[in-house]
Design a protein around this motif. Structure first.
Motif, PDB file in Angstrom:
ATOM      1  N   UNK A  56       0.816  -1.056  -0.162  1.00 50.12           N
ATOM      2  CA  UNK A  56      -0.017  -0.013   0.012  1.00 50.12           C
ATOM      3  C   UNK A  56       1.063   1.239  -0.097  1.00 50.12           C
ATOM      4  N   UNK A  57       0.391   2.359  -0.585  1.00 45.49           N
ATOM      5  CA  UNK A  57       0.959   3.751  -0.821  1.00 45.49           C
ATOM      6  C   UNK A  57       0.068   4.648  -0.299  1.00 45.49           C
ATOM      7  N   UNK A  58       0.399   5.693   0.421  1.00 41.73           N
ATOM      8  CA  UNK A  58      -0.557   6.863   0.846  1.00 41.73           C
ATOM      9  C   UNK A  58       0.361   7.803   1.461  1.00 41.73           C
ATOM     10  N   UNK A  59      -0.565   8.575   2.420  1.00 37.71           N
ATOM     11  CA  UNK A  59      -0.144   9.776   2.905  1.00 37.71           C
ATOM     12  C   UNK A  59      -0.547  10.043   4.392  1.00 37.71           C
ATOM     13  N   UNK A  60       0.223  10.800   4.783  1.00 39.71           N
ATOM     14  CA  UNK A  60      -0.264  11.199   6.339  1.00 39.71           C
ATOM     15  C   UNK A  60       0.109  12.562   6.687  1.00 39.71           C
ATOM     16  N   UNK A  61      -0.586  13.330   7.553  1.00 37.79           N
ATOM     17  CA  UNK A  61      -0.635  14.717   7.945  1.00 37.79           C
ATOM     18  C   UNK A  61      -0.836  14.449   9.556  1.00 37.79           C
ATOM     19  N   UNK A  62       0.251  15.070  10.186  1.00 38.42           N
ATOM     20  CA  UNK A  62       0.305  15.130  11.830  1.00 38.42           C
ATOM     21  C   UNK A  62       0.533  16.192  12.338  1.00 38.42           C
ATOM     22  N   UNK A  80       4.859  10.874   2.887  1.00 40.03           N
ATOM     23  CA  UNK A  80       4.576   9.972   1.911  1.00 40.03           C
ATOM     24  C   UNK A  80       4.713   8.405   2.670  1.00 40.03           C
ATOM     25  N   UNK A  81       3.720   7.456   2.642  1.00 39.77           N
ATOM     26  CA  UNK A  81       3.791   6.427   3.496  1.00 39.77           C
ATOM     27  C   UNK A  81       3.856   5.057   2.265  1.00 39.77           C
ATOM     28  N   UNK A  82       4.658   3.941   2.640  1.00 43.09           N
ATOM     29  CA  UNK A  82       4.509   2.761   1.906  1.00 43.09           C
ATOM     30  C   UNK A  82       4.563   1.554   3.047  1.00 43.09           C
ATOM     31  N   UNK A  83       3.600   0.648   2.641  1.00 41.78           N
ATOM     32  CA  UNK A  83       3.687  -0.491   3.799  1.00 41.78           C
ATOM     33  C   UNK A  83       3.719  -1.794   3.026  1.00 41.78           C
ATOM     34  N   UNK A  84       4.169  -2.931   3.737  1.00 42.22           N
ATOM     35  CA  UNK A  84       3.976  -4.217   3.002  1.00 42.22           C
ATOM     36  C   UNK A  84       3.241  -4.960   4.188  1.00 42.22           C
ATOM     37  N   UNK A  85       2.108  -5.472   3.662  1.00 36.86           N
ATOM     38  CA  UNK A  85       1.077  -6.183   4.674  1.00 36.86           C
ATOM     39  C   UNK A  85       1.463  -7.610   4.576  1.00 36.86           C
ATOM     40  N   UNK A  86       1.626  -8.546   5.523  1.00 38.41           N
ATOM     41  CA  UNK A  86       2.277  -9.509   5.575  1.00 38.41           C
ATOM     42  C   UNK A  86       1.457 -10.801   6.196  1.00 38.41           C
ATOM     43  N   UNK A 104       8.316   9.008   4.418  1.00 39.67           N
ATOM     44  CA  UNK A 104       9.462  10.178   4.273  1.00 39.67           C
ATOM     45  C   UNK A 104       8.638  11.146   3.915  1.00 39.67           C
ATOM     46  N   UNK A 105       8.990  12.373   4.713  1.00 41.00           N
ATOM     47  CA  UNK A 105       8.342  13.475   4.455  1.00 41.00           C
ATOM     48  C   UNK A 105       8.807  14.689   4.948  1.00 41.00           C
ATOM     49  N   UNK A 106       8.235  15.942   5.250  1.00 45.81           N
ATOM     50  CA  UNK A 106       8.850  17.229   5.709  1.00 45.81           C
ATOM     51  C   UNK A 106       8.297  17.572   7.131  1.00 45.81           C
ATOM     52  N   UNK A 107       9.017  18.005   8.058  1.00 45.51           N
ATOM     53  CA  UNK A 107       8.868  18.053   9.391  1.00 45.51           C
ATOM     54  C   UNK A 107       8.822  19.743   9.519  1.00 45.51           C
ATOM     55  N   UNK A 108       7.725  20.464   9.874  1.00 40.41           N
ATOM     56  CA  UNK A 108       7.879  21.675  10.257  1.00 40.41           C
ATOM     57  C   UNK A 108       7.874  22.243  11.700  1.00 40.41           C
ATOM     58  N   UNK A 109       9.022  22.520  12.470  1.00 40.07           N
ATOM     59  CA  UNK A 109       8.764  22.935  13.789  1.00 40.07           C
ATOM     60  C   UNK A 109       8.787  24.375  13.934  1.00 40.07           C
ATOM     61  N   UNK A 110       7.895  24.726  15.015  1.00 35.96           N
ATOM     62  CA  UNK A 110       8.041  25.804  15.673  1.00 35.96           C
ATOM     63  C   UNK A 110       7.846  26.068  17.076  1.00 35.96           C
ATOM     64  N   UNK A 111       8.427  27.025  17.578  1.00 35.81           N
ATOM     65  CA  UNK A 111       8.751  27.213  19.057  1.00 35.81           C
ATOM     66  C   UNK A 111       8.282  28.525  19.677  1.00 35.81           C
ATOM     67  N   UNK A 127      12.542  14.031   7.049  1.00 37.85           N
ATOM     68  CA  UNK A 127      12.416  13.313   7.904  1.00 37.85           C
ATOM     69  C   UNK A 127      11.966  11.882   7.369  1.00 37.85           C
ATOM     70  N   UNK A 128      12.680  10.979   7.935  1.00 36.63           N
ATOM     71  CA  UNK A 128      12.287   9.493   7.650  1.00 36.63           C
ATOM     72  C   UNK A 128      11.879   8.779   8.919  1.00 36.63           C
ATOM     73  N   UNK A 129      10.897   7.872   8.385  1.00 35.92           N
ATOM     74  CA  UNK A 129      10.249   6.992   9.655  1.00 35.92           C
ATOM     75  C   UNK A 129      10.258   5.599   9.159  1.00 35.92           C
ATOM     76  N   UNK A 130      10.427   4.825  10.188  1.00 31.06           N
ATOM     77  CA  UNK A 130      10.077   3.181  10.054  1.00 31.06           C
ATOM     78  C   UNK A 130       8.999   2.953  10.825  1.00 31.06           C
TER      79      UNK A 130
END
Length: 168
Positions: A56-62, A80-86, A104-111, A127-130
């Protein structure tokens, strides 16, 4: 006695699942929930599209927030997300979708601080996420999900997320 009844009812509810719990080509899963990591609490929404029965391929907003030493941090991420369903490889008799993947995506930080001498500990950028997770289907369309993740932006952290999934 009420706790025993509640546990019994929950157990009955969980064993009634009728879904195959496997992503299929053309399926769309919409997810939402809350997460906890070393850099704050997050609220997330995502969608996955079944490219094949296993991929599956997809997207995420957090949106993530934290307060450290009187300094408020916020983080918005678009991935942008990718997963292997096993699950099909394990011949499970319960409606459980197990998966692992890479995002893989973009992280925008504010303080938020009134002290001009502080600089942000976190930096915006790629940023990269497993991730690895599971979805338990209560019926054909509705599931609870849990996911463990490790990510790297200008920091490295891990965390857990919990939420619900709706399968279209």
């Amino acid at each position: 006695i009420y706790m025993k009844k509640l546990i019994f009812l929950l157990g009955c509810f969980l064993t009634i699942g009728t879904a195959s719990a496997q992503m299929s080509k053309g399926d769309v899963e919409v997810n939402g929930g809350v997460g906890f990591s070393g850099v704050g609490t997050m609220l997330y929404g995502s969608a996955d599209y079944g490219i094949t029965k296993q991929i599956s391929l997809g997207g995420e907003l957090f949106f993530r927030f934290d307060n450290q030493g009187g300094i408020g941090y916020t983080n918005i991420g678009v991935l942008a997300t990718s997963n292997y369903h096993f699950s099909q490889h394990l011949n499970l008799s319960i409606p459980l979708d197990l998966y692992g993947g890479l995002s893989l995506g973009y992280y925008n930080w504010a303080m938020n601080t009134h002290n001009e001498f502080f600089s942000s500990f976190y930096g915006s950028g790629i940023g990269l996420r497993l991730q690895s997770g599971a979805r338990y289907f209560f019926n054909k369309n509705l599931a609870a999900n849990a996911e463990w993740f490790v990510e790297n932006n200008t920091f490295s952290t891990g965390g857990l997320r919990f939420g619900v999934t709706y399968l279209f």
